[in-house]
Design an enzyme around this catalytic site. Structure first.
Site, PDB file in Angstrom:
ATOM      1  N   THR A 111       0.827  -1.150  -0.049  1.00 51.71           N
ATOM      2  CA  THR A 111       0.089   0.007   0.045  1.00 51.71           C
ATOM      3  C   THR A 111       0.921   1.335   0.122  1.00 51.71           C
ATOM      4  OG1 THR A 111      -0.103   0.254   2.361  1.00 51.71           O
ATOM      5  CG2 THR A 111      -1.782  -1.123   1.500  1.00 51.71           C
ATOM      6  N   ALA A 150       2.502   2.639  -2.602  1.00 54.35           N
ATOM      7  CA  ALA A 150       3.748   2.267  -3.322  1.00 54.35           C
ATOM      8  C   ALA A 150       3.921   3.624  -4.375  1.00 54.35           C
ATOM      9  CB  ALA A 150       3.711   1.162  -3.889  1.00 54.35           C
ATOM     10  N   SER A 160       5.133   6.432  -3.602  1.00 52.27           N
ATOM     11  CA  SER A 160       6.586   7.305  -3.163  1.00 52.27           C
ATOM     12  C   SER A 160       7.058   6.787  -2.078  1.00 52.27           C
ATOM     13  CB  SER A 160       5.881   8.855  -2.837  1.00 52.27           C
ATOM     14  OG  SER A 160       5.358   8.827  -1.640  1.00 52.27           O
ATOM     15  N   GLY A 161       8.152   7.531  -1.647  1.00 54.35           N
ATOM     16  CA  GLY A 161       9.138   6.989  -0.501  1.00 54.35           C
ATOM     17  C   GLY A 161       9.112   5.437  -0.217  1.00 54.35           C
ATOM     18  N   TYR A 170      -0.769  10.974  14.662  1.00 56.77           N
ATOM     19  CA  TYR A 170       0.009   9.940  13.918  1.00 56.77           C
ATOM     20  C   TYR A 170       0.759   9.096  14.636  1.00 56.77           C
ATOM     21  CZ  TYR A 170       4.267   8.597  11.049  1.00 56.77           C
ATOM     22  OH  TYR A 170       5.111   7.765  10.431  1.00 56.77           O
TER      23      TYR A 170
HETATM   24  P1  NDP Z   1       5.472   8.876   1.718  1.00 58.00           P
HETATM   25  O1  NDP Z   1       4.482  10.230   2.297  1.00 58.00           O
HETATM   26  O2  NDP Z   1       6.436   9.142   0.874  1.00 58.00           O
HETATM   27  O3  NDP Z   1       4.426   7.692   1.474  1.00 58.00           O
HETATM   28  C1  NDP Z   1       3.317   7.482   1.854  1.00 58.00           C
HETATM   29  C2  NDP Z   1       2.254   6.755   0.796  1.00 58.00           C
HETATM   30  O4  NDP Z   1       1.250   6.642   1.590  1.00 58.00           O
HETATM   31  C3  NDP Z   1       2.417   7.551  -0.386  1.00 58.00           C
HETATM   32  O5  NDP Z   1       2.363   6.845  -1.575  1.00 58.00           O
HETATM   33  C4  NDP Z   1       0.482   8.055  -0.210  1.00 58.00           C
HETATM   34  O6  NDP Z   1       0.206   8.345  -1.399  1.00 58.00           O
HETATM   35  C5  NDP Z   1      -0.110   6.780   0.522  1.00 58.00           C
HETATM   36  N1  NDP Z   1      -1.071   7.320   1.118  1.00 58.00           N
HETATM   37  C6  NDP Z   1      -1.508   8.417   1.775  1.00 58.00           C
HETATM   38  N2  NDP Z   1      -2.714   8.379   2.191  1.00 58.00           N
HETATM   39  C7  NDP Z   1      -3.252   7.174   1.458  1.00 58.00           C
HETATM   40  C8  NDP Z   1      -4.634   6.783   1.444  1.00 58.00           C
HETATM   41  N3  NDP Z   1      -5.871   7.110   2.197  1.00 58.00           N
HETATM   42  N4  NDP Z   1      -4.597   5.737   0.575  1.00 58.00           N
HETATM   43  C9  NDP Z   1      -3.879   5.216   0.126  1.00 58.00           C
HETATM   44  N5  NDP Z   1      -2.572   5.697   0.031  1.00 58.00           N
HETATM   45  C10 NDP Z   1      -2.469   6.751   0.822  1.00 58.00           C
HETATM   46  O7  NDP Z   1       5.960   8.523   3.289  1.00 58.00           O
HETATM   47  P2  NDP Z   1       7.151   7.438   3.781  1.00 58.00           P
HETATM   48  O8  NDP Z   1       7.375   6.790   2.486  1.00 58.00           O
HETATM   49  O9  NDP Z   1       7.877   8.016   4.489  1.00 58.00           O
HETATM   50  O10 NDP Z   1       6.008   6.514   4.608  1.00 58.00           O
HETATM   51  C11 NDP Z   1       5.808   5.372   4.361  1.00 58.00           C
HETATM   52  C12 NDP Z   1       5.840   4.584   5.516  1.00 58.00           C
HETATM   53  O11 NDP Z   1       7.164   4.711   6.531  1.00 58.00           O
HETATM   54  C13 NDP Z   1       4.722   4.949   6.693  1.00 58.00           C
HETATM   55  O12 NDP Z   1       4.240   3.897   7.274  1.00 58.00           O
HETATM   56  C14 NDP Z   1       5.588   5.849   7.547  1.00 58.00           C
HETATM   57  O13 NDP Z   1       4.774   5.842   8.991  1.00 58.00           O
HETATM   58  C15 NDP Z   1       6.641   4.999   7.826  1.00 58.00           C
HETATM   59  N6  NDP Z   1       7.736   5.578   8.213  1.00 58.00           N
HETATM   60  C16 NDP Z   1       8.557   6.436   7.699  1.00 58.00           C
HETATM   61  C17 NDP Z   1       9.582   7.155   8.262  1.00 58.00           C
HETATM   62  C18 NDP Z   1      10.377   8.450   7.551  1.00 58.00           C
HETATM   63  O14 NDP Z   1      11.287   8.627   8.153  1.00 58.00           O
HETATM   64  N7  NDP Z   1      10.114   8.722   6.460  1.00 58.00           N
HETATM   65  C19 NDP Z   1      10.328   6.761   9.531  1.00 58.00           C
HETATM   66  C20 NDP Z   1       9.335   5.447  10.044  1.00 58.00           C
HETATM   67  C21 NDP Z   1       8.200   5.010   9.359  1.00 58.00           C
HETATM   68  P3  NDP Z   1       0.400   9.510  -2.270  1.00 58.00           P
HETATM   69  O15 NDP Z   1       1.622   9.377  -3.080  1.00 58.00           O
HETATM   70  O16 NDP Z   1      -0.926   9.495  -3.386  1.00 58.00           O
HETATM   71  O17 NDP Z   1       0.433  10.824  -1.523  1.00 58.00           O
END
Ligand code: NDP
Length: 315
Positions: free
Chosen positions: A8, A10, A12-13, A190
């Site tokens: 899920t 996928a 970005s990030g 969060y």
């Molecule tokens: P991003 O914001 O890059 O990625 C988040 C993703 O979630 C995006 O693809 C976004 O979609 C999607 N998303 C948000 N809302 C919804 C929704 N309603 N339905 C479907 N998809 C949704 O953040 P990260 O890659 O950093 O985060 C990924 C995971 O890693 C998270 O669980 C976060 O808690 C965890 N994490 C991140 C850390 C960090 O330092 N960044 C550290 C520890 C944990 P869209 O592209 O459309 O916005």
């Protein structure tokens, strides 16, 4: 045979980086479950993921109907499900007023936890049916929900309290929009959602590991300070956070490295232990990390699970 994994968020990030890492092994077909189809398509192309190695499917975790629709659509594909990665998340650190999902739950907990809770509960049957040798359900956690760490002690700290806001429906009307019943705080919401993610993984393990053989795991991939997660933060924070993590805390990890870590948890033959929260040391070696007291509270996990079942309509 090639494994089939749903990731899920996928687009970005971490989600995108792990999709790429898994697709590149040639051993996995990745179902990118995303709310924005075009964005996901562009992201997959620019990451250079080969066309035959991925399928994009629509999923909006902030709507329970969309979750159910996704599960139906996935089943129609006729693919097995060998691994599920609950990765997507929203983070609203500067929000002072709550916003809500389609079903009226506070957005962070509603999306990050309740959307994934329903998704993983429904797809558990599909995982059970898979004949893959090592089936896994991964829920991405975070250090920020763990009050036994330095990062987890930056206020506002995560705390679910007695779950009174959660059992009231988290709707900001006849109940608080916060799980503990307190005043709304976007950053805390969060962190609370991440505690729910980690509690859910352990409760899955207790309820289903022995009978199904499925590996349930969570992880803290490191601080990926460059992802879209921080998009709603103030500009100064977004400017200073990556170098701060790189040079001061030294917790910084690139998106590519974090993607490899998540890919390990999905497919590495040595990471099959269930009920584990994985982290990585400075040499990028994985180890079983400790969760905070609240994030490993068995009684709270059970209560949180039961309320979640009611909220998403499973009980
Ligand atoms: P991003 O914001 O890059 O990625 C988040 C993703 O979630 C995006 O693809 C976004 O979609 C999607 N998303 C948000 N809302 C919804 C929704 N309603 N339905 C479907 N998809 C949704 O953040 P990260 O890659 O950093 O985060 C990924 C995971 O890693 C998270 O669980 C976060 O808690 C965890 N994490 C991140 C850390 C960090 O330092 N960044 C550290 C520890 C944990 P869209 O592209 O459309 O916005």
């Amino acid at each position: 045979r090639t494994g089939s994994v749903i990731i899920t968020g996928a687009s970005s990030g971490l989600g995108l980086a792990s999709a790429k890492a898994l697709a590149e092994t040639g051993k996995w077909h990745v179902i990118m479950a995303c709310r924005d189809f075009l964005k996901a398509e562009r992201a997959a192309k620019s990451a250079g993921i080969a066309k035959e190695n991925y399928t994009i499917m629509h999923l909006d975790l902030s709507s329970l109907d969309s979750v159910k629709q996704f599960v139906d659509n996935f089943r129609r594909l006729g693919r097995p499900l060998d691994a599920l990665v609950c990765n997507a998340a929203v983070y609203q650190p500067t929000a002072t007023e709550p916003t809500f999902t389609a079903d009226g739950f506070e957005l962070s907990v509603g999306t990050n936890h309740l959307g994934h809770f329903l998704l993983s509960r429904l797809l558990l049957d599909d995982l059970k049916q898979s004949d893959y040798p090592s089936k896994r359900l991964i829920i991405v956690g975070s250090i920020t929900g763990n009050t036994n760490t330095l990062a987890g002690n930056v206020p506002p700290k995560a705390s679910l309290g007695d779950l009174r806001g959660f059992s009231g429906g988290l709707n900001g009307l006849n109940s608080s929009a916060m799980i503990d019943g307190g005043k709304f705080d976007g950053a805390k919401a969060y962190k609370d959602s991440k505690v729910c993610n980690m509690l859910t993984m352990q409760e899955f393990h207790r309820r289903f590991h022995e009978d199904t053989g499925i590996t349930f795991a969570s992880l803290y991939p490191g601080c990926i300070a460059t992802t879209g997660l921080f998009r709603e933060h103030i500009p100064l924070f977004r400017l200073l956070f990556p170098p701060f993590q790189k040079y001061v805390t030294k917790g910084f990890v690139s998106e590519e490295e974090s993607g490899k870590r998540l890919a390990q948890v999905v497919s590495d033959p040595s990471l099959t232990k269930s009920g584990v929260y994985w982290s990585w040391n400075k040499d990028s070696a994985s180890f079983e990390n400790q969760l905070s007291q609240e994030a490993s509270d068995v009684e709270k996990a059970r209560k949180m699970w039961e309320i979640s079942e009611k909220l998403v309509g499973l009980a």
